[in-house]
Design a protein around this motif. Sequence first.
Motif, PDB file in Angstrom:
ATOM      1  N   SER A   4       0.882  -1.224   0.157  1.00 60.44           N
ATOM      2  CA  SER A   4       0.026   0.126  -0.025  1.00 60.44           C
ATOM      3  C   SER A   4       1.019   1.183  -0.133  1.00 60.44           C
ATOM      4  N   ILE A   5       1.901   1.306   1.128  1.00 57.57           N
ATOM      5  CA  ILE A   5       2.630   2.384   1.114  1.00 57.57           C
ATOM      6  C   ILE A   5       4.189   1.746   0.948  1.00 57.57           C
ATOM      7  N   THR A   6       4.926   2.167  -0.016  1.00 56.56           N
ATOM      8  CA  THR A   6       6.481   1.964  -0.240  1.00 56.56           C
ATOM      9  C   THR A   6       7.134   3.157   0.206  1.00 56.56           C
ATOM     10  N   VAL A   7       8.224   3.127   1.085  1.00 61.62           N
ATOM     11  CA  VAL A   7       8.942   4.459   1.130  1.00 61.62           C
ATOM     12  C   VAL A   7      10.368   4.068   1.104  1.00 61.62           C
ATOM     13  N   GLU A   8      11.047   4.628   0.298  1.00 64.28           N
ATOM     14  CA  GLU A   8      12.520   4.149  -0.179  1.00 64.28           C
ATOM     15  C   GLU A   8      13.378   5.442   0.485  1.00 64.28           C
ATOM     16  N   GLY A   9      14.563   5.142   1.150  1.00 68.61           N
ATOM     17  CA  GLY A   9      15.463   5.798   1.204  1.00 68.61           C
ATOM     18  C   GLY A   9      14.966   7.649   1.588  1.00 68.61           C
ATOM     19  N   LEU A  10      13.860   7.905   2.211  1.00 70.51           N
ATOM     20  CA  LEU A  10      13.429   9.016   2.443  1.00 70.51           C
ATOM     21  C   LEU A  10      14.293   9.978   3.197  1.00 70.51           C
ATOM     22  N   GLU A  11      14.646  11.056   2.887  1.00 76.13           N
ATOM     23  CA  GLU A  11      15.300  12.111   3.383  1.00 76.13           C
ATOM     24  C   GLU A  11      14.656  13.175   3.628  1.00 76.13           C
ATOM     25  N   LEU A  47       5.341  10.776   8.695  1.00 77.71           N
ATOM     26  CA  LEU A  47       4.102  10.831   8.192  1.00 77.71           C
ATOM     27  C   LEU A  47       3.910  12.051   7.660  1.00 77.71           C
ATOM     28  N   ARG A  48       4.438  13.033   7.961  1.00 77.40           N
ATOM     29  CA  ARG A  48       4.197  14.385   7.304  1.00 77.40           C
ATOM     30  C   ARG A  48       4.785  14.275   5.990  1.00 77.40           C
ATOM     31  N   ALA A  49       6.008  13.567   5.886  1.00 79.11           N
ATOM     32  CA  ALA A  49       6.702  13.566   4.540  1.00 79.11           C
ATOM     33  C   ALA A  49       5.826  12.949   3.577  1.00 79.11           C
ATOM     34  N   ILE A  50       5.111  11.781   4.010  1.00 77.88           N
ATOM     35  CA  ILE A  50       4.348  10.845   3.097  1.00 77.88           C
ATOM     36  C   ILE A  50       3.178  12.021   2.511  1.00 77.88           C
ATOM     37  N   THR A  51       2.577  12.885   3.631  1.00 81.46           N
ATOM     38  CA  THR A  51       1.385  13.598   3.132  1.00 81.46           C
ATOM     39  C   THR A  51       1.812  14.946   2.429  1.00 81.46           C
ATOM     40  N   GLY A  52       3.136  15.048   2.324  1.00 78.46           N
ATOM     41  CA  GLY A  52       3.572  16.319   1.536  1.00 78.46           C
ATOM     42  C   GLY A  52       3.718  17.744   2.433  1.00 78.46           C
ATOM     43  N   LEU A  53       3.675  17.525   3.905  1.00 78.51           N
ATOM     44  CA  LEU A  53       3.560  18.617   4.616  1.00 78.51           C
ATOM     45  C   LEU A  53       4.863  18.862   5.039  1.00 78.51           C
ATOM     46  N   ALA A  54       5.929  17.902   5.020  1.00 75.66           N
ATOM     47  CA  ALA A  54       7.238  18.122   5.288  1.00 75.66           C
ATOM     48  C   ALA A  54       8.150  18.083   4.007  1.00 75.66           C
ATOM     49  N   PRO A  55       9.281  18.911   3.905  1.00 73.67           N
ATOM     50  CA  PRO A  55       9.936  18.848   2.815  1.00 73.67           C
ATOM     51  C   PRO A  55      11.006  17.482   2.516  1.00 73.67           C
ATOM     52  N   VAL A  56      10.773  17.010   1.365  1.00 72.91           N
ATOM     53  CA  VAL A  56      11.406  15.722   1.089  1.00 72.91           C
ATOM     54  C   VAL A  56      12.550  16.180   0.294  1.00 72.91           C
TER      55      VAL A  56
END
Lengths: 248, 306
Positions: A4-11, A47-56
Amino acid sequence: MTASITVEGLEVVFDRFRALKGVSLEVSEGESYGLVGESGSGKSTLLRAITGLAPVSAGTVTVNGKTLGKTRDKAFYREVQMVFQDPYGSLHPRQTVDRLLQEPLAIHGIADGEKRIERALDEVGLGKGFRFRYAHQLSGGQRQRVAIARALILEPSILLLDEPTSALDASVQAEVLNLLEEVRRRRKLTFLMVSHDLAIITHMCERLMVMQNGEAVETLTASQLIGHRVSEDYTRNLLRASEGFVRA
Amino acid sequence: MTASVVLSRREWLLSDRPASRLQARLGRAYVAWRRFSANRLALIGMLIIIALLVVAAFADVLTPYSPTVGDLKNARLLPPGAAHWFGTDDLGRDIYSRVVYGARWTLYVVILVAIIAAPIGLLVGTIAGYAGGWTDTILMRITDIFLAFPKLVLALAFVAALGPGIENAVLAIAITSWPPYARIARAETLTVRNSDYIKAVQLMGASPFRIVLRHIMPLCISSLIIRVTLDMAGIILTAAGLGFLGLGAQPPLPEWGAMIASGRRFILDQWWVAAAPGAAILIVSLGFNLLGDGLRDALDPRSGDQ
């Protein structure tokens, strides 16, 4: 099982502070996945990065097979919704419950508003009597129910929960957690849940990830955590800390 | 019997579980009204403003003489008396009638300035506060430039450029009075833009335009209403000042500031020519100030339950 959600190397970098240092995780469809760690470990930021609220700044997020770019479109918000930690801060102080629930429907141009609002309120265990109240006329638990109704009204398939019960007292906590469980079962939702309370995570989630200083420490199943079959010292400390609290 | 009816109506308004949108809204208004009406001075201010509205609306009925045509032969500079309550001016016009008609022009100026300046300030402030970055910098520096000029001097410059007249005076005052509103709206926006309830609306996919217009502006409006009401006295005084300098209302318009200006030539011998419009300005300014103070207590978003 599909992811459902895949996150890879998120900074994620705020000014010069690296809040997330290359975190990866995969949540399957219909799964309930927990994120544990002390304050500042980066779990809410994730969580915020997934929703776009935090700067990826690096890494990718894939939701239901679609890899997301810099901006999120409306379709994304119909798939993914979030419940915030503090129910006292997440409801607009000048809007009635009715207005709050109408807003997402208006944004997405959904026609059968009346019915949806009534159904959403019923679903979270608030009757019609609550529909025209302002936030200050509700208790903490009621507010969080409204916040859950607002997240559910767009009928998302994924719900992100940012410590949804930590601002509530113990008895209300149990009610809200049971409500979330019930909703998940009925709607076959995928949960990604942040908490610092290990008991809540083991109760709610099948798998979990322990985080520290913006990095993943280890990934466990709930039964591994209960049986103390952990491999990292940090997790062991975390377990000991939570138990010490119980015995004292 | 009636007491119980009144009581139940109040209970309906104060109900914790309103049954309709209307009831919720009325209940909210009622709570604000109760807080407002507990303040006696604010009520006096409101009465003054209502009286001003009534006087302006029924000026034709309330005045025995024409405000612009005088009796030059028999009635020049008469002191206050039974025939002319506030006396007459140098052109033989009844000052009472002129003051009453002047209420219309005062309201005209105040209302027009408020509906031009407040929305401009609100828009500039909320956009600057919400957008941040370059937009914020540019908009706020423009605001600073306007704030750096003394209000009356800048208004004078605008009137000089646009030409004298009451419409241009209104425009000039509006142009000079929006910057404080922009500042207030921006400050208010900055306090709410990072709150979870704004984040929650962002997470519904709302456009920035919608967020500013429907979620942030309503929170700024009450402090803006308070500030505008408190500024109304200043607006009246600026309009009167422009009128006094001959750059506002032109003769024979019965505008209070212009009336004082024309009375200044014989202020020592015929004091009543300047005194009546002066007193009118004083009372109305006081009314707006008292009303504004009362509104601040009733609407202040920082006070108690919102």
